[in-house]
Design an enzyme around this catalytic site. Structure first.
Site, short mmCIF file in Angstrom:
data_model
loop_
_atom_site.label_atom_id
_atom_site.label_comp_id
_atom_site.label_asym_id
_atom_site.label_seq_id
_atom_site.Cartn_x
_atom_site.Cartn_y
_atom_site.Cartn_z
N GLY A 27 1.02 -1.21 0.04
CA GLY A 27 -0.09 -0.04 0.07
C GLY A 27 0.89 1.23 -0.04
O GLY A 27 2.22 1.16 0.04
N GLY A 52 2.63 3.65 1.56
CA GLY A 52 3.20 3.89 2.89
C GLY A 52 3.64 5.04 2.81
O GLY A 52 3.95 5.89 4.32
N ARG A 53 4.07 5.93 1.96
CA ARG A 53 4.55 7.41 1.91
C ARG A 53 3.92 8.19 0.93
O ARG A 53 4.65 9.10 0.50
CB ARG A 53 5.81 7.34 2.20
CG ARG A 53 6.51 6.66 0.95
CD ARG A 53 7.86 7.29 0.76
NE ARG A 53 8.74 6.30 -0.25
CZ ARG A 53 9.94 6.49 -0.18
NH1 ARG A 53 10.38 7.65 0.47
NH2 ARG A 53 10.68 5.80 -1.25
N ASP A 107 8.56 5.53 8.14
CA ASP A 107 8.25 6.90 8.71
C ASP A 107 7.29 7.53 7.44
O ASP A 107 6.90 8.92 7.97
CB ASP A 107 9.47 7.54 9.05
CG ASP A 107 10.29 7.99 7.75
OD1 ASP A 107 10.15 7.58 6.57
OD2 ASP A 107 11.57 8.41 8.02
N ARG A 109 3.32 14.24 -7.56
CA ARG A 109 3.24 13.30 -8.86
C ARG A 109 1.81 13.36 -9.36
O ARG A 109 0.95 13.15 -8.62
CB ARG A 109 3.98 12.09 -8.58
CG ARG A 109 3.57 11.23 -7.61
CD ARG A 109 4.67 9.80 -7.65
NE ARG A 109 4.18 8.79 -6.72
CZ ARG A 109 4.46 7.77 -6.59
NH1 ARG A 109 5.51 7.46 -7.40
NH2 ARG A 109 3.63 6.74 -5.97
N ARG A 161 -1.96 -0.26 -9.64
CA ARG A 161 -0.77 -1.16 -9.89
C ARG A 161 -1.31 -2.67 -10.06
O ARG A 161 -2.46 -2.90 -9.48
CB ARG A 161 0.25 -1.29 -8.78
CG ARG A 161 0.61 0.30 -8.38
CD ARG A 161 0.48 0.60 -7.15
NE ARG A 161 0.67 2.09 -6.65
CZ ARG A 161 1.90 2.33 -6.64
NH1 ARG A 161 3.11 1.78 -6.55
NH2 ARG A 161 2.07 3.71 -6.41
N ASP A 215 4.16 -4.48 -7.30
CA ASP A 215 3.45 -3.35 -6.81
C ASP A 215 4.06 -2.02 -7.40
O ASP A 215 3.37 -0.91 -7.14
CB ASP A 215 3.65 -3.09 -5.28
CG ASP A 215 5.11 -3.45 -4.83
OD1 ASP A 215 5.81 -4.37 -5.24
OD2 ASP A 215 5.77 -2.53 -4.36
N ASN A 216 5.19 -2.00 -8.35
CA ASN A 216 5.73 -0.99 -9.05
C ASN A 216 5.22 -1.09 -10.67
O ASN A 216 5.97 -0.36 -11.35
CB ASN A 216 7.27 -1.00 -8.75
CG ASN A 216 7.40 -0.55 -7.31
OD1 ASN A 216 6.84 -0.13 -6.58
ND2 ASN A 216 8.62 -0.78 -7.07
N ASP A 218 7.12 4.70 -9.77
CA ASP A 218 7.80 4.47 -8.62
C ASP A 218 9.20 4.57 -8.82
O ASP A 218 9.95 3.54 -9.01
CB ASP A 218 7.29 3.25 -8.02
CG ASP A 218 6.12 3.46 -6.98
OD1 ASP A 218 5.42 4.47 -7.16
OD2 ASP A 218 5.89 2.51 -5.91
P1 AMP Z 1 8.93 0.66 -3.04
O1 AMP Z 1 9.78 -0.70 -3.29
O2 AMP Z 1 9.83 1.78 -2.80
O3 AMP Z 1 8.04 0.95 -4.16
O4 AMP Z 1 8.19 0.60 -1.83
C1 AMP Z 1 7.76 -0.80 -1.17
C2 AMP Z 1 6.71 -0.38 0.05
O5 AMP Z 1 7.24 0.08 0.84
C3 AMP Z 1 5.64 0.42 -0.58
O6 AMP Z 1 4.16 0.08 -0.06
C4 AMP Z 1 6.23 1.82 0.06
O7 AMP Z 1 4.86 2.72 0.16
C5 AMP Z 1 6.68 1.41 1.21
N1 AMP Z 1 7.74 2.64 1.77
C6 AMP Z 1 8.65 2.92 1.08
N2 AMP Z 1 9.56 3.71 1.72
C7 AMP Z 1 8.56 4.03 2.86
C8 AMP Z 1 8.61 4.80 3.98
N3 AMP Z 1 9.81 5.83 4.17
N4 AMP Z 1 7.47 5.17 4.82
C9 AMP Z 1 6.70 4.48 4.59
N5 AMP Z 1 6.37 3.28 3.55
C10 AMP Z 1 7.35 3.18 2.78
MG MG Z 2 6.42 1.25 -5.04
#
Ligand code: AMP
Ligand code: MG
Length: 506
Positions: free
Chosen positions: A97, A99-100, A131, A189, A196, A266-267, A276
């Site tokens: 989901g 997360g940020r 965070d 963005r 996704r 997810d990307n 992403d």
């Molecule tokens: P990513 O591989 O960067 O697309 O991220 C994978 C997952 O980790 C996604 O659900 C993001 O929302 C979560 N995520 C990455 N960085 C953070 C962060 N600093 N705080 C919270 N969730 C994060």
């Molecule tokens: Mg992602």
């Protein structure tokens, strides 16, 4: 016009089931496609980078730094975080989901939907153990790269703004026990939607086929005009469309030398747009086995040359996810096959233009295969090689010397042989215009972003702005920028963190 005065809609949250609770701590949210949550206000938002092209499309001005910095939500906005899951590095990872990332809302501009999303704007129910924030370096990379991709003609999410937050964010950049504070930032963005493959997988994995069906119906009726989810036939047509756009996107990546770096499901956007931007990189010396992502340095799943296969693997996970909606799931094989044939036709067309062949002909596969091996014989700069090929007149291998990292090691014989075959294939008259439109002169080389980041971290955004300008016209000659940016990777960047080595830390 201000952001607040756009026509805001909330089709996604009206059209799909959501979390009854607003905000709150990270948790599992079964049965939901989203959770309402507001951005966390930041202490000192300052606008640093702005895409005037994106702003013109939306018809907005720079007046809403407080909104872009997460400090205010205006009337029509209904901020939410999306729930999705995903396969990370080949393994099912459960609920992930946003997360940020927090979507502010969907703006309707002249009948088109633009979802505006703040990345780095604080904790959501999907932040898991992290965070919810983002650092300046990764935000600059996303801002510059997504806009550069747009101007390169590669399907992508866009960036409207980059705001620094005035708040330090602690990161251990290479995950080696050296955490340190870095400047925080938020990128706004923009995309038609941020749905996704993982948005569909999560419901299927939980056995929640009712929510899966509602999301598929919503997606098709809102984003895939002329498609109909009510039969196997209609679903196959929709999935074929996803196959085509995904294959086209990956063929574009191969054309320009882009390596996504984390092609987890997810990307992968349902619209076939690059999404992403994390530990991505640009191929400089041509190496299909290269990945910028150090987290992947052992398994090498997401290398440049593997992206086409990973795209297929990911697409198969989407097919599996929607299979419960099929009367006869064996129909799904047709879409998988469609991915393969689409990819083949997109890459064929790509090579026709990259090599100025005018149209494909028997034997081209071999010509391409020989070229790809030739490029690996010694370190050869991909961008300079293809750009130079469009300018040479005749068969002198030395005309290509500039593309070689060690000009003395130029593989004169092999190169001469290949040039001879190519030259006779094009009858001494390559389609130079097509070549110049397919082979960019300027891409966002890894060390170029790094220079922009180092300057910005010292409060100087001029390099980032210069690169943003340069990459507005990547196929133009731009002679005044040539000495500075039409260059092979400098030696200092060969093994530098942020250039050749990137992690997911962002
Ligand atoms: P990513 O591989 O960067 O697309 O991220 C994978 C997952 O980790 C996604 O659900 C993001 O929302 C979560 N995520 C990455 N960085 C953070 C962060 N600093 N705080 C919270 N969730 C994060
Ligand atoms: Mg992602």
């Amino acid at each position: 016009m201000s952001l607040g005065s756009l026509t805001w809609q909330k089709k996604f949250i009206d059209g799909t089931p959501g979390d009854p609770k607003i905000g709150g701590l990270p948790r599992q949210v079964p049965g939901a496609c989203w959770s309402r949550v507001d951005p966390t206000p930041t202490p000192n938002p300052e606008l640093r980078l702005w895409s005037r092209e994106m702003a013109d499309d939306l018809g907005v001005d720079r007046s809403d730094v407080d909104i872009l910095g997460g400090c205010r939500v205006s009337g029509g906005m209904t901020p939410y975080a999306q729930r999705y899951g995903g396969h990370q590095f080949g393994n099912w990872a459960g609920q992930l989901g946003d997360g940020r990332a927090i979507t502010l809302g969907e703006a309707n501009v002249d009948g088109r939907t633009y979802e505006l999303q703040l990345k780095g704007s604080g904790i959501t129910p999907y932040s898991r153990f992290a965070d919810g924030k983002a650092v300046l370096r990764s935000s600059i990379r996303e801002f510059l790269c997504s806009e550069a991709m747009f101007h390169l003609g590669v399907p992508t999410t866009r960036a409207l703004s980059l705001v620094t937050t005035g708040e330090p964010v602690v990161r251990d950049i290479m995950y080696d026990g050296n955490p340190k504070p870095e400047p925080g930032a938020i990128v706004c963005r923009v995309a038609e939607s941020f749905l996704r493959f993982g948005s569909f997988e999560i419901h299927s994995a939980m056995g929640d086929y009712e929510t899966l069906k509602r999301l598929v119906d919503f997606t098709i009726s809102n984003h895939f005009e002329g498609h109909d989810p009510s039969s196997d036939e209609g679903l196959v047509r929709w999935l074929n469309r996803v196959a085509e756009t995904t294959a086209a996107m990956i063929a574009h990546w191969e054309r320009v030398g882009f390596v996504h770096g984390v092609m987890n499901t997810d990307n992968m956007s349902i619209h076939g747009i690059t999404i992403d931007y994390g530990p991505f990189g640009w191929v400089e010396d041509y190496d299909p086995n290269w990945t910028p992502n150090t987290t992947d340095s052992n398994t090498r799943r997401y290398t440049f040359g593997n992206q086409r296969l990973v795209g297929e693997w990911n697409f198969a996970r989407l097919l599996e996810a929607v299979s419960p909606l099929f009367e006869d799931p064996s129909n799904l094989y047709r879409s998988l096959e469609h991915y393969r044939t689409s990819f083949k036709s997109h890459t064929e067309a790509m090579w026709v233009s990259k090599l100025g062949l005018r149209q494909s002909a028997p034997g081209d596969d071999e010509l391409v295969a020989q070229l790809v091996s030739l490029l690996r014989v010694v370190e050869t700069d991909m961008t300079i090689f293809f750009r130079s090929l469009g300018t040479i007149d005749g068969l002198n291998p030395l005309d290509m010397a500039h593309a070689y990292y060690d000009e003395a090691a130029l593989p004169v014989d092999e190169l001469g042989l290949w040039l001879g075959k190519w030259w006779s294939r094009v009858d001494g008259d390559p389609d130079r215009e097509a070549m110049n439109n397919a082979n960019p002169k300027y891409v966002l080389r890894n060390w170029m972003s790094q220079l922009a980041i180092e300057a910005a971290e010292a409060d100087d955004y001029s390099v980032a702005i210069e690169l943003q300008d340069l990459l507005r016209a990547p196929y133009e000659e731009q002679p005044s920028s040539q000495d500075r940016w039409y260059k092979k990777r400098p030696e200092w960047a060969r093994h530098k963190v942020g250039c050749s080595m990137l992690s997911c830390s962002s």
